[in-house]
Design a protein around this motif. Structure first.
Motif, PDB file in Angstrom:
ATOM      1  N   TYR A   1      37.071  82.192  22.643  1.00  0.00           N
ATOM      2  CA  TYR A   1      36.405  80.901  22.461  1.00  0.00           C
ATOM      3  C   TYR A   1      37.242  79.776  23.075  1.00  0.00           C
ATOM      4  O   TYR A   1      36.722  78.908  23.780  1.00  0.00           O
ATOM      5  N   TRP A   2      38.536  79.796  22.777  1.00  0.00           N
ATOM      6  CA  TRP A   2      39.430  78.768  23.321  1.00  0.00           C
ATOM      7  C   TRP A   2      39.523  78.869  24.843  1.00  0.00           C
ATOM      8  O   TRP A   2      39.501  77.853  25.542  1.00  0.00           O
ATOM      9  N   TYR A   3      39.610  80.090  25.345  1.00  0.00           N
ATOM     10  CA  TYR A   3      39.662  80.284  26.800  1.00  0.00           C
ATOM     11  C   TYR A   3      38.397  79.723  27.449  1.00  0.00           C
ATOM     12  O   TYR A   3      38.468  79.006  28.459  1.00  0.00           O
ATOM     13  N   SER A   4      37.253  80.031  26.869  1.00  0.00           N
ATOM     14  CA  SER A   4      35.975  79.559  27.413  1.00  0.00           C
ATOM     15  C   SER A   4      35.882  78.041  27.376  1.00  0.00           C
ATOM     16  O   SER A   4      35.343  77.416  28.301  1.00  0.00           O
ATOM     17  N   PHE A   5      36.418  77.453  26.309  1.00  0.00           N
ATOM     18  CA  PHE A   5      36.408  75.987  26.188  1.00  0.00           C
ATOM     19  C   PHE A   5      37.213  75.349  27.319  1.00  0.00           C
ATOM     20  O   PHE A   5      36.737  74.421  27.991  1.00  0.00           O
ATOM     21  N   PHE A   6      38.415  75.856  27.553  1.00  0.00           N
ATOM     22  CA  PHE A   6      39.263  75.287  28.605  1.00  0.00           C
ATOM     23  C   PHE A   6      38.684  75.543  30.000  1.00  0.00           C
ATOM     24  O   PHE A   6      38.791  74.694  30.887  1.00  0.00           O
ATOM     25  N   VAL A   7      38.068  76.707  30.186  1.00  0.00           N
ATOM     26  CA  VAL A   7      37.428  76.996  31.473  1.00  0.00           C
ATOM     27  C   VAL A   7      36.279  76.026  31.721  1.00  0.00           C
ATOM     28  O   VAL A   7      36.114  75.503  32.831  1.00  0.00           O
ATOM     29  N   THR A   8      35.493  75.770  30.686  1.00  0.00           N
ATOM     30  CA  THR A   8      34.374  74.827  30.815  1.00  0.00           C
ATOM     31  C   THR A   8      34.868  73.435  31.184  1.00  0.00           C
ATOM     32  O   THR A   8      34.293  72.774  32.062  1.00  0.00           O
ATOM     33  N   ILE A   9      35.935  72.990  30.529  1.00  0.00           N
ATOM     34  CA  ILE A   9      36.519  71.684  30.854  1.00  0.00           C
ATOM     35  C   ILE A   9      37.004  71.665  32.304  1.00  0.00           C
ATOM     36  O   ILE A   9      36.810  70.682  33.036  1.00  0.00           O
ATOM     37  N   ALA A  10      37.632  72.766  32.734  1.00  0.00           N
ATOM     38  CA  ALA A  10      38.135  72.853  34.111  1.00  0.00           C
ATOM     39  C   ALA A  10      36.990  72.819  35.121  1.00  0.00           C
ATOM     40  O   ALA A  10      37.094  72.176  36.177  1.00  0.00           O
ATOM     41  N   ILE A  11      35.899  73.505  34.809  1.00  0.00           N
ATOM     42  CA  ILE A  11      34.738  73.512  35.704  1.00  0.00           C
ATOM     43  C   ILE A  11      34.162  72.105  35.839  1.00  0.00           C
ATOM     44  O   ILE A  11      33.884  71.628  36.946  1.00  0.00           O
TER      45      ILE A  11
ATOM     46  N   GLY B   1      35.714  69.307  35.275  1.00  0.00           N
ATOM     47  CA  GLY B   1      36.695  68.482  35.981  1.00  0.00           C
ATOM     48  C   GLY B   1      36.642  68.676  37.484  1.00  0.00           C
ATOM     49  O   GLY B   1      36.699  67.703  38.252  1.00  0.00           O
ATOM     50  N   SER B   2      36.520  69.928  37.923  1.00  0.00           N
ATOM     51  CA  SER B   2      36.478  70.202  39.366  1.00  0.00           C
ATOM     52  C   SER B   2      35.211  69.645  40.004  1.00  0.00           C
ATOM     53  O   SER B   2      35.226  69.212  41.161  1.00  0.00           O
ATOM     54  N   ILE B   3      34.125  69.652  39.242  1.00  0.00           N
ATOM     55  CA  ILE B   3      32.861  69.111  39.755  1.00  0.00           C
ATOM     56  C   ILE B   3      32.944  67.590  39.900  1.00  0.00           C
ATOM     57  O   ILE B   3      32.437  67.008  40.868  1.00  0.00           O
ATOM     58  N   LEU B   4      33.617  66.952  38.944  1.00  0.00           N
ATOM     59  CA  LEU B   4      33.737  65.492  38.970  1.00  0.00           C
ATOM     60  C   LEU B   4      34.818  65.011  39.941  1.00  0.00           C
ATOM     61  O   LEU B   4      34.842  63.836  40.313  1.00  0.00           O
ATOM     62  N   LEU B   5      35.687  65.930  40.344  1.00  0.00           N
ATOM     63  CA  LEU B   5      36.833  65.565  41.182  1.00  0.00           C
ATOM     64  C   LEU B   5      36.420  65.081  42.566  1.00  0.00           C
ATOM     65  O   LEU B   5      37.037  64.178  43.132  1.00  0.00           O
ATOM     66  N   GLN B   6      35.377  65.669  43.119  1.00  0.00           N
ATOM     67  CA  GLN B   6      34.940  65.289  44.460  1.00  0.00           C
ATOM     68  C   GLN B   6      33.431  65.446  44.588  1.00  0.00           C
ATOM     69  O   GLN B   6      32.820  66.278  43.919  1.00  0.00           O
TER      70      GLN B   6
ATOM     71  N   VAL C   1      37.973  73.962  45.739  1.00  0.00           N
ATOM     72  CA  VAL C   1      38.440  73.660  44.379  1.00  0.00           C
ATOM     73  C   VAL C   1      37.403  74.087  43.348  1.00  0.00           C
ATOM     74  O   VAL C   1      37.727  74.692  42.320  1.00  0.00           O
ATOM     75  N   VAL C   2      36.152  73.790  43.633  1.00  0.00           N
ATOM     76  CA  VAL C   2      35.065  74.163  42.722  1.00  0.00           C
ATOM     77  C   VAL C   2      34.944  75.683  42.635  1.00  0.00           C
ATOM     78  O   VAL C   2      34.778  76.250  41.551  1.00  0.00           O
ATOM     79  N   MET C   3      35.045  76.343  43.779  1.00  0.00           N
ATOM     80  CA  MET C   3      34.963  77.804  43.803  1.00  0.00           C
ATOM     81  C   MET C   3      36.092  78.430  42.997  1.00  0.00           C
ATOM     82  O   MET C   3      35.885  79.353  42.205  1.00  0.00           O
ATOM     83  N   GLY C   4      37.303  77.915  43.195  1.00  0.00           N
ATOM     84  CA  GLY C   4      38.458  78.465  42.493  1.00  0.00           C
ATOM     85  C   GLY C   4      38.365  78.285  40.996  1.00  0.00           C
ATOM     86  O   GLY C   4      38.639  79.219  40.224  1.00  0.00           O
ATOM     87  N   THR C   5      37.970  77.102  40.572  1.00  0.00           N
ATOM     88  CA  THR C   5      37.858  76.828  39.139  1.00  0.00           C
ATOM     89  C   THR C   5      36.744  77.645  38.506  1.00  0.00           C
ATOM     90  O   THR C   5      36.901  78.203  37.412  1.00  0.00           O
ATOM     91  N   SER C   6      35.626  77.727  39.192  1.00  0.00           N
ATOM     92  CA  SER C   6      34.504  78.503  38.671  1.00  0.00           C
ATOM     93  C   SER C   6      34.867  79.976  38.522  1.00  0.00           C
ATOM     94  O   SER C   6      34.430  80.646  37.583  1.00  0.00           O
ATOM     95  N   SER C   7      35.678  80.462  39.449  1.00  0.00           N
ATOM     96  CA  SER C   7      36.084  81.870  39.400  1.00  0.00           C
ATOM     97  C   SER C   7      36.879  82.195  38.142  1.00  0.00           C
ATOM     98  O   SER C   7      36.868  83.332  37.665  1.00  0.00           O
TER      99      SER C   7
END
Length: 205
Positions: A98-108, A110-115, A131-137
């Protein structure tokens, strides 16, 4: 038939199949009230959202907002589906995931909003920023593994090897769709979604 017409046909087929998957997953949840099916239902709802985006792409309509919704939906649906599958794991595993999924969602997010970006290319969602591809992976690779392992575990426990194989093969085909598209096979995205979702639909129906 030109690329635009092909993209529209495949996008429409994908949309219909995603709606069917959502219906069956929702029916399973409302009958069983099982949290696994709740997550799977929510995941397939995001699949419908992604399929609707593909309809717009097939008409040549793109842009940052639509691309952002599409990327988030595609990445997050795998995470949410995996949250359903992980329910079969020990409770301490579930909490960690659950915690891993939460942080991954935040990262996704963030990467979408970054550029700002536009994934649309030749009526298909193909032009993903690194960046988006890497974070999504981070979510899709781990999430796919979780789905694969626990779906197989559950179906093996039920003894239904045909449906188990159908679900596993469906996941594998869906996962390889993006790779084939990047290799130049334009129809691969939709063909893989069609075959993968059909197999998955059979496996859970």
């Amino acid at each position: 038939m030109n690329i635009e017409e092909e993209a529209l046909i495949w996008a429409s087929i994908t949309l219909v199949l995603s709606i069917l998957l959502t219906f069956f997953a929702g029916r399973h949840y409302f009958k069983s009230k099982n949290i696994m099916w709740l997550f799977w239902f929510l995941g397939f709802v995001l699949f419908v959202v992604a399929a609707i985006c593909q309809e717009f792409f097939a008409f040549g309509i793109g842009g940052y907002l639509l691309s952002a919704i599409y990327v988030f939906s595609v990445a997050e649906l795998v995470v949410i589906l995996s949250l359903g599958s992980i329910q079969q794991a020990p409770k301490n595993w579930i909490k960690v995931y659950y915690w891993y999924s939460f942080f991954v969602t935040i990262a996704i997010i963030g990467s979408i909003l970054l550029q700002r970006f536009n994934v649309l290319e030749n009526y298909l969602p193909m032009n993903f920023p690194p960046v988006v591809m890497g974070t999504s992976s981070m979510g899709t690779i781990v999430g796919s593994g979780v789905i694969l392992f626990f779906a197989a575990k559950a179906l093996l426990f039920k003894g239904n090897k045909i449906k188990m194989s159908s679900v596993i093969l469906g996941i594998v085909i869906l996962g390889f769709g993006g790779t084939l598209v990047s290799g130049g096979f334009i129809e691969a995205l939709y063909i893989s979604e069609f075959i993968g979702m059909s197999l998955f639909l059979y496996g859970i129906s």
